[in-house]
Design a protein around this motif. Sequence first.
Motif, mmCIF file in Angstrom:
data_model
loop_
_atom_site.group_PDB
_atom_site.id
_atom_site.type_symbol
_atom_site.label_atom_id
_atom_site.label_comp_id
_atom_site.label_asym_id
_atom_site.label_seq_id
_atom_site.Cartn_x
_atom_site.Cartn_y
_atom_site.Cartn_z
ATOM 1 N N ARG A 170 24.132 43.287 35.463
ATOM 2 C CA ARG A 170 25.304 43.289 36.327
ATOM 3 C C ARG A 170 25.497 44.727 36.766
ATOM 4 N NH1 ARG A 170 31.665 41.664 35.459
ATOM 5 N NH2 ARG A 170 32.049 41.505 37.698
ATOM 6 N N TRP A 171 25.117 45.022 37.988
ATOM 7 C CA TRP A 171 25.023 46.413 38.407
ATOM 8 C C TRP A 171 26.378 47.082 38.583
ATOM 9 C CZ3 TRP A 171 20.411 46.380 42.414
ATOM 10 C CH2 TRP A 171 19.225 46.184 41.679
ATOM 11 N N LEU A 172 27.287 46.407 39.233
ATOM 12 C CA LEU A 172 28.588 47.038 39.456
ATOM 13 C C LEU A 172 29.708 46.079 39.088
ATOM 14 C CD1 LEU A 172 26.767 48.524 42.008
ATOM 15 C CD2 LEU A 172 28.958 49.716 41.980
ATOM 16 N N ASN A 182 26.073 50.247 36.504
ATOM 17 C CA ASN A 182 25.084 50.269 35.435
ATOM 18 C C ASN A 182 23.800 49.614 35.933
ATOM 19 O OD1 ASN A 182 23.759 50.538 33.070
ATOM 20 N ND2 ASN A 182 24.879 48.948 31.964
#
Lengths: 358, 56, 317
Positions: A170-172, A182
């Motif tokens: 989960r990038w943002l 992340n």
Amino acid sequence: MTLTYWSWLKNVQKVADIWNASHPNVQVETVWIPSGNRGGYSKLYAALAAGGGPDLAQVEMRTVPEFMLVNGLVDLSRYGARDYANRYDPALWSQVSFSGGVYGIPQDSGPMATFYRPDVLAKVGASAPATWEEWAAVGQELRSVDAYIDCFSLADTSYFVSFAAQAGARWLRPAEDGWVINMTDDSTLKVARFFDRAIDDGIVTTAYGPFTPGWYAAASSGEFASLTSGSWADALVQSVSGGAGKWRVAPMPIWDSTGYGSSYLGGSTAAVLANSKHPREALEFAVWMTSTQAGIDAEIANSGIGWSPVPGMIGAAREKPSDFSGGKTTTRTSSCQRVSRRTWTGLGGPSPRSPSTF
Amino acid sequence: MDWSWWPVTTQSFNILSDGFRRKASGTSFVDTVVAAEQQIMTAFRNKGLTIRKEQA
Amino acid sequence: MSTAAETAHPAVPRREGRDRARQQRRAVTSAPWILLAPFLALFALTFIFPIIAAVGSSFTKVTRSGLFGETGVHSGFAGFENYARALGDGSFVASIGRVLLFGMVQVPVMIALCTVLALLLESASAKWPGFFRAAYFMPYGVPGVIATILWSFLYVPGLSPLVDAAGSVGLTVNFLGPDTVLWSIANIVTWSYTGYNMLIVIAQLKAIPSEVYEAARVDGAGPFRVAWTIQLPLIRPALVLTTVFSIIGTLQLFAEAQVLQTVAPAVNSQYTPNLSAYTTAFAYNDYNVAAAQAVLIALAAFILSFTFLRFTNRKSS
């Protein structure tokens, strides 16, 4: 009153006409725009900046926050959008919900699956790979018969993003004090390392992305054994010359220990734009179009939309058997349904899915 | 699936694909992802938005 | 009417007469402006204003607070921040370097080619010059986007007969690879514009008086001698003009790269300076940095053209 709706769906006016017939007071007029980043968004941005623009517009899931940034979307929760939340796939609904508001109505999505050519895989005695490890092993063998398991698009990052999301990244995320990023989590790095190796080993080609002219040419000569893409790719793989009836669909490969059974690729919303004078009626139309049997059937028949955002309402046309089943009892819809159910209903629980549940 | 999109997705996708294109000249995807994270944070800050790295 | 005015005149007090004279003088000085007004208004609105707006925009910045700017959007003076951001963007700087390299190779090749074609077609021994002139000029009538689509059918592996033919004799060619795609674009541009530049050169060649040729012939000059000592020096202005246009055109490369993007993974979103400004403006919605990039591109075109003109002028004097 007349609502305007800008969209790049083909023949969407025919869908609106069905609504118009039963809603004499709220007529919807559609205007075709080029798809998303090919020019549709810049038209919308320009119209918004000039204080105008349509009541409704097609906006991709991933672009909803970009339109929020220019203050371009109406928070539909003020007009009762939450009452309809239970109709929609929760995973999609969560992607249009930010800071307590609702900024678009899910219109379609692209649950991912693997489209494969049994005849090409048979050359190395393989069947559709169930895990990415298997995928790499089969890909290695396919090179001996001058075929690739798939291509890897360097230009279209959305595939990589979807693979990383499948692995559990989960990038943002929005937090109280701003955004939290992340991208260097274990899942993303694992996926990056996996495709680094796949390319270094020559398992996939990077010379072209899916559905480019080069891909079509290679696919029609049987150079590709499979393609992992969104459900909407079914029509496109069928259009490979000489490919009709040769493709089958299977669940996409999974990452061994982590993540989800599938992922999404693409997906769009019907959003109400900031300068609309009739947001309540616009919301009603959007909900009718995307979550009623009549709306969904009309969208599939006329516009060929991706996967319906409403669980259990996949559209009458897609409940019939198709070429992808190879004439057996399983239908293409049931395999896509299986993918999406597996993925999107299993997501509530914290435990990663196990491969055996396929 | 727990996933949210963010306000500079188009730019983020381009940052990544511009990095991926350098695979041919030897830049690994791992390096690209690490560098892209920094560039995306810069893109956020250039818009005036607040962003921070997830604490491990 | 005039008699009425004349009879009325003596009755006018002196003071008023002076005012009237001044008014007349004012009318005389303002008349040209009134007549010029339509031109000036259009000139300002369509020519000066866009430039000022772009430059103004390049010195503006918009900052937002909150997750989506929901708690405030401020726009203010940015100083040179947008310029710093444009120049600090490695991909944008690389795109300028890329088109400079492109120009250094493609422009001389194209100018040499168009000069040779023009000289051949204007030579006494040319066969069907009218037909070939039209044929060479024809690609110019094909829009850049269409030209690129046409050529991409010769570039894309699997579709291209050229790639297939090379493959059948054991050669692997990749027109769309990271190192080759720039020259594939150069080929399209050369194909499109050589004929156009050739026509400009031909126009100048036709303006050379026939006495000059006759004199040369009397002096015993062969065709090569005529080309070298008479034609080439006399078409110099046309060559300077086409070179300046080509330098500017190189910096404005856009359509070819944008269209090839769909088939060539090597062409990124900032492959040329114009593509970079376009992406920044319309994909990132960041008009201010895009304006700074646009101003930088215009400056670069100006400096390069000016340097080239200075260089050629000094050489000729």
